[in-house]
Design a protein around this motif. Sequence first.
Motif, PDB file in Angstrom:
ATOM      1  N   ALA A   1     -50.074 -22.285 135.792  1.00 50.87           N
ATOM      2  CA  ALA A   1     -48.978 -22.590 136.827  1.00 50.87           C
ATOM      3  C   ALA A   1     -49.459 -23.764 137.538  1.00 50.87           C
ATOM      4  O   ALA A   1     -49.754 -23.894 138.694  1.00 50.87           O
ATOM      5  N   SER A   2     -49.794 -24.877 136.844  1.00 46.27           N
ATOM      6  CA  SER A   2     -50.528 -25.865 137.490  1.00 46.27           C
ATOM      7  C   SER A   2     -49.736 -27.431 137.220  1.00 46.27           C
ATOM      8  O   SER A   2     -49.990 -28.368 137.669  1.00 46.27           O
ATOM      9  N   VAL A   3     -48.803 -27.389 135.877  1.00 46.74           N
ATOM     10  CA  VAL A   3     -48.205 -28.721 135.738  1.00 46.74           C
ATOM     11  C   VAL A   3     -46.682 -28.714 136.159  1.00 46.74           C
ATOM     12  O   VAL A   3     -46.164 -27.760 135.805  1.00 46.74           O
ATOM     13  N   SER A   4     -46.415 -29.842 136.627  1.00 49.54           N
ATOM     14  CA  SER A   4     -44.894 -29.809 136.796  1.00 49.54           C
ATOM     15  C   SER A   4     -43.943 -30.237 135.472  1.00 49.54           C
ATOM     16  O   SER A   4     -42.846 -29.819 135.856  1.00 49.54           O
ATOM     17  N   GLU A   5     -44.464 -31.128 134.859  1.00 52.06           N
ATOM     18  CA  GLU A   5     -43.896 -31.610 133.461  1.00 52.06           C
ATOM     19  C   GLU A   5     -44.631 -31.667 132.594  1.00 52.06           C
ATOM     20  O   GLU A   5     -45.762 -32.539 132.368  1.00 52.06           O
ATOM     21  N   PHE A   6     -44.236 -31.352 131.446  1.00 54.10           N
ATOM     22  CA  PHE A   6     -44.719 -31.802 129.890  1.00 54.10           C
ATOM     23  C   PHE A   6     -43.917 -32.675 129.340  1.00 54.10           C
ATOM     24  O   PHE A   6     -42.549 -32.181 129.327  1.00 54.10           O
ATOM     25  N   HIS A   7     -44.289 -33.632 128.709  1.00 52.90           N
ATOM     26  CA  HIS A   7     -43.376 -34.641 127.858  1.00 52.90           C
ATOM     27  C   HIS A   7     -44.175 -34.764 126.565  1.00 52.90           C
ATOM     28  O   HIS A   7     -45.415 -35.089 126.517  1.00 52.90           O
ATOM     29  N   ILE A   8     -43.243 -34.181 125.613  1.00 58.91           N
ATOM     30  CA  ILE A   8     -43.868 -34.452 123.999  1.00 58.91           C
ATOM     31  C   ILE A   8     -42.618 -35.474 123.317  1.00 58.91           C
ATOM     32  O   ILE A   8     -41.727 -34.801 123.205  1.00 58.91           O
ATOM     33  N   ASN A   9     -43.225 -36.373 122.721  1.00 59.55           N
ATOM     34  CA  ASN A   9     -42.286 -37.454 122.219  1.00 59.55           C
ATOM     35  C   ASN A   9     -42.834 -37.201 120.453  1.00 59.55           C
ATOM     36  O   ASN A   9     -44.050 -37.954 120.490  1.00 59.55           O
ATOM     37  N   ASN A  10     -42.060 -36.909 119.795  1.00 53.94           N
ATOM     38  CA  ASN A  10     -42.061 -36.964 118.339  1.00 53.94           C
ATOM     39  C   ASN A  10     -43.442 -36.719 117.938  1.00 53.94           C
ATOM     40  O   ASN A  10     -44.495 -37.255 117.229  1.00 53.94           O
ATOM     41  N   PRO A  11     -43.672 -35.324 118.180  1.00 54.16           N
ATOM     42  CA  PRO A  11     -44.879 -34.676 117.655  1.00 54.16           C
ATOM     43  C   PRO A  11     -45.061 -34.844 116.087  1.00 54.16           C
ATOM     44  O   PRO A  11     -43.926 -34.997 115.353  1.00 54.16           O
ATOM     45  N   ASP A  12     -46.332 -34.920 115.433  1.00 54.42           N
ATOM     46  CA  ASP A  12     -46.374 -35.006 114.146  1.00 54.42           C
ATOM     47  C   ASP A  12     -45.815 -33.814 113.450  1.00 54.42           C
ATOM     48  O   ASP A  12     -45.901 -32.911 113.981  1.00 54.42           O
ATOM     49  N   PRO A  13     -44.978 -33.788 112.397  1.00 57.36           N
ATOM     50  CA  PRO A  13     -43.970 -32.865 112.033  1.00 57.36           C
ATOM     51  C   PRO A  13     -44.852 -31.767 111.194  1.00 57.36           C
ATOM     52  O   PRO A  13     -44.435 -30.651 111.114  1.00 57.36           O
ATOM     53  N   TRP A  14     -45.881 -32.269 110.413  1.00 55.40           N
ATOM     54  CA  TRP A  14     -46.647 -31.348 109.424  1.00 55.40           C
ATOM     55  C   TRP A  14     -45.761 -30.594 108.691  1.00 55.40           C
ATOM     56  O   TRP A  14     -45.654 -29.285 108.747  1.00 55.40           O
ATOM     57  N   PHE A  15     -44.913 -31.286 107.789  1.00 53.14           N
ATOM     58  CA  PHE A  15     -43.781 -30.753 107.010  1.00 53.14           C
ATOM     59  C   PHE A  15     -44.175 -29.745 106.118  1.00 53.14           C
ATOM     60  O   PHE A  15     -43.592 -28.527 105.918  1.00 53.14           O
ATOM     61  N   LYS A  16     -45.368 -29.604 105.418  1.00 52.09           N
ATOM     62  CA  LYS A  16     -45.770 -28.546 104.359  1.00 52.09           C
ATOM     63  C   LYS A  16     -46.123 -27.408 104.992  1.00 52.09           C
ATOM     64  O   LYS A  16     -46.514 -27.306 106.093  1.00 52.09           O
ATOM     65  N   LYS A  17     -45.768 -26.038 104.255  1.00 52.51           N
ATOM     66  CA  LYS A  17     -46.036 -25.062 104.764  1.00 52.51           C
ATOM     67  C   LYS A  17     -47.310 -24.922 105.280  1.00 52.51           C
ATOM     68  O   LYS A  17     -47.695 -24.192 106.029  1.00 52.51           O
ATOM     69  N   ARG A  18     -48.244 -25.364 104.168  1.00 55.73           N
ATOM     70  CA  ARG A  18     -49.571 -24.953 104.324  1.00 55.73           C
ATOM     71  C   ARG A  18     -50.310 -25.625 105.492  1.00 55.73           C
ATOM     72  O   ARG A  18     -51.349 -25.179 105.860  1.00 55.73           O
ATOM     73  N   HIS A  19     -49.532 -26.518 105.912  1.00 57.92           N
ATOM     74  CA  HIS A  19     -50.117 -27.388 107.393  1.00 57.92           C
ATOM     75  C   HIS A  19     -49.316 -26.811 108.584  1.00 57.92           C
ATOM     76  O   HIS A  19     -49.596 -27.531 109.357  1.00 57.92           O
ATOM     77  N   SER A  20     -48.514 -25.787 108.444  1.00 57.23           N
ATOM     78  CA  SER A  20     -47.662 -25.132 109.747  1.00 57.23           C
ATOM     79  C   SER A  20     -48.809 -25.060 110.953  1.00 57.23           C
ATOM     80  O   SER A  20     -48.058 -25.357 111.915  1.00 57.23           O
ATOM     81  N   ARG A  21     -49.648 -24.681 110.653  1.00 59.04           N
ATOM     82  CA  ARG A  21     -50.750 -24.199 111.674  1.00 59.04           C
ATOM     83  C   ARG A  21     -51.015 -25.408 112.598  1.00 59.04           C
ATOM     84  O   ARG A  21     -51.447 -25.271 113.833  1.00 59.04           O
ATOM     85  N   ARG A  22     -51.075 -26.829 112.089  1.00 55.93           N
ATOM     86  CA  ARG A  22     -51.146 -27.881 112.843  1.00 55.93           C
ATOM     87  C   ARG A  22     -50.331 -28.324 113.635  1.00 55.93           C
ATOM     88  O   ARG A  22     -50.330 -29.371 114.396  1.00 55.93           O
ATOM     89  N   ARG A  23     -49.028 -27.698 113.548  1.00 57.69           N
ATOM     90  CA  ARG A  23     -47.845 -27.989 114.341  1.00 57.69           C
ATOM     91  C   ARG A  23     -48.107 -27.919 115.943  1.00 57.69           C
ATOM     92  O   ARG A  23     -48.361 -26.719 116.196  1.00 57.69           O
ATOM     93  N   LEU A  24     -47.502 -28.693 116.661  1.00 57.05           N
ATOM     94  CA  LEU A  24     -47.903 -28.608 118.172  1.00 57.05           C
ATOM     95  C   LEU A  24     -46.687 -27.457 118.384  1.00 57.05           C
ATOM     96  O   LEU A  24     -47.039 -26.606 119.417  1.00 57.05           O
ATOM     97  N   MET A  25     -45.557 -27.688 118.027  1.00 57.78           N
ATOM     98  CA  MET A  25     -44.481 -26.494 118.379  1.00 57.78           C
ATOM     99  C   MET A  25     -44.737 -25.218 117.461  1.00 57.78           C
ATOM    100  O   MET A  25     -44.255 -25.270 116.430  1.00 57.78           O
ATOM    101  N   GLN A  26     -45.491 -24.387 118.122  1.00 53.50           N
ATOM    102  CA  GLN A  26     -45.594 -23.328 117.415  1.00 53.50           C
ATOM    103  C   GLN A  26     -46.019 -22.257 118.505  1.00 53.50           C
ATOM    104  O   GLN A  26     -46.377 -22.346 119.770  1.00 53.50           O
ATOM    105  N   ARG A  27     -45.817 -20.904 118.072  1.00 54.65           N
ATOM    106  CA  ARG A  27     -45.754 -19.796 119.305  1.00 54.65           C
ATOM    107  C   ARG A  27     -46.929 -19.890 120.087  1.00 54.65           C
ATOM    108  O   ARG A  27     -46.580 -19.772 121.531  1.00 54.65           O
ATOM    109  N   ASP A  28     -48.028 -20.047 119.553  1.00 54.74           N
ATOM    110  CA  ASP A  28     -49.339 -19.723 120.809  1.00 54.74           C
ATOM    111  C   ASP A  28     -49.319 -20.988 121.409  1.00 54.74           C
ATOM    112  O   ASP A  28     -49.680 -20.809 122.692  1.00 54.74           O
ATOM    113  N   THR A  29     -49.188 -22.061 121.086  1.00 56.35           N
ATOM    114  CA  THR A  29     -49.015 -23.392 121.791  1.00 56.35           C
ATOM    115  C   THR A  29     -47.945 -23.499 122.894  1.00 56.35           C
ATOM    116  O   THR A  29     -48.153 -23.745 124.011  1.00 56.35           O
ATOM    117  N   LEU A  30     -46.761 -22.897 122.358  1.00 61.66           N
ATOM    118  CA  LEU A  30     -45.761 -22.970 123.305  1.00 61.66           C
ATOM    119  C   LEU A  30     -45.969 -21.935 124.443  1.00 61.66           C
ATOM    120  O   LEU A  30     -45.844 -22.185 125.630  1.00 61.66           O
TER     121      LEU A  30
END
Length: 348
Positions: free
Chosen positions: A111-140
């Motif tokens: 509870a310390s940040v007023s806004e997060f901005h994320i523009n065009n995160p690297d998509p990491w399309f391949k399934k085996r790279h999916s853990r590198r995606r920014l948008m995933q449950r743990d990071t969200l």
Amino acid sequence: MIIVTNTVISQPVGKFLVITRKLNEKNLPFPTNWSELFGADRPLIVEIGFGNADYLLHLAQTRPEYNIVGLEISNQSMEKAERKIQKAGLHHVCAIHTRAETALHHLLEPASVSEFHINNPDPWFKKRHSRRRLMQRDTLDALVSRLLPDGFLYLATDVLAYAEMSHELLAETPGLENTLDAPWVDSLPGRIVTKYEARGIREGNPAKFFRYRRNHQPAPDIPTLRELPVPHLVLQTPLTASDIQAQFAPMTHQAGNEIFVTYLNAFFNQRQNVLLIEVTITEPTIEQHIALMLFPREEPGTFTLKYGTLGSPRITLGLHRATAFLGDWLVNLHPDSRILRASLQTER
Ligand SMILES: C[S@@+](CC[C@H](N)C(=O)[O-])C[C@H]1O[C@@H](n2cnc3c(N)ncnc32)[C@H](O)[C@@H]1O
């Protein structure tokens, strides 16, 4: 004379040349007091993956009443950002060289940040790279935990599949509410077009914009990971440091499901009788490349194993586990070896 400082700006001050030490996950406190760092108590905006830093500068120029922090893993982007910030003479914005995941868990408090901005995160399309995606449950979950109630999460992506995946994830996040009438929109007021957004437009993939607000539902309980007490181990062995080096071969160690340690090399300094072991430690929230050192003690046949300053180690559970495993390996080299004392943590 050269003065090395931790300040954001590097510039000649009188006859002194002040050299910037890049702000990063190695030299910032866990957690960081941002008001102290900026010298002003202002609400915080964080941009993740700022690329060429144009959007970061735009935020800084249009939001002077905030402290603004950009997080980046690219050295080149860091240099661009620092040059642009310095040229613009702005003191309420800074660039931090870090993985966003490390900043979220170690540098930022709940509870310390007023806004997060994320523009065009690297998509990491391949399934085996999916853990590198920014948008995933743990990071969200970490993003939600760090947002203040009524704070905003802005996301833009020019990749349709990434937008669909993000929409699913965001819609299943009880701590956030969509502020738009649709999952995403094709424009939001007050934005500039980022470099990747422009590329998407040229290639026929215009960006999709998300805007979510943190509601008053309880956030996931994700405390800031502070540094642990210093790990320390004293052992007795009839072997010399040079004998130990001769027996060393690269090895790996896995502690639990999440900590991976690789011992890469052993270097022996004959003059000081010190053995330096080069180590990488991978933990979910931080990756480190550091050195463990075996120092002789006054009493013959006894050594201290502790971390060296190389790689500016942060004292994490992984560092404790790396020290413990190396200590076990050392005493197993000879039947008359034993650990005399240890101050090591096996869990948080
Ligand atoms: C596709 S580029 C987008 C750059 C910029 N936001 C834009 O829209 O033009 C993604 C950026 O995110 C950075 N990045 C990727 N993963 C990151 C992470 N885990 N933490 C921080 N930055 C990251 C990359 O270095 C890169 O600069």
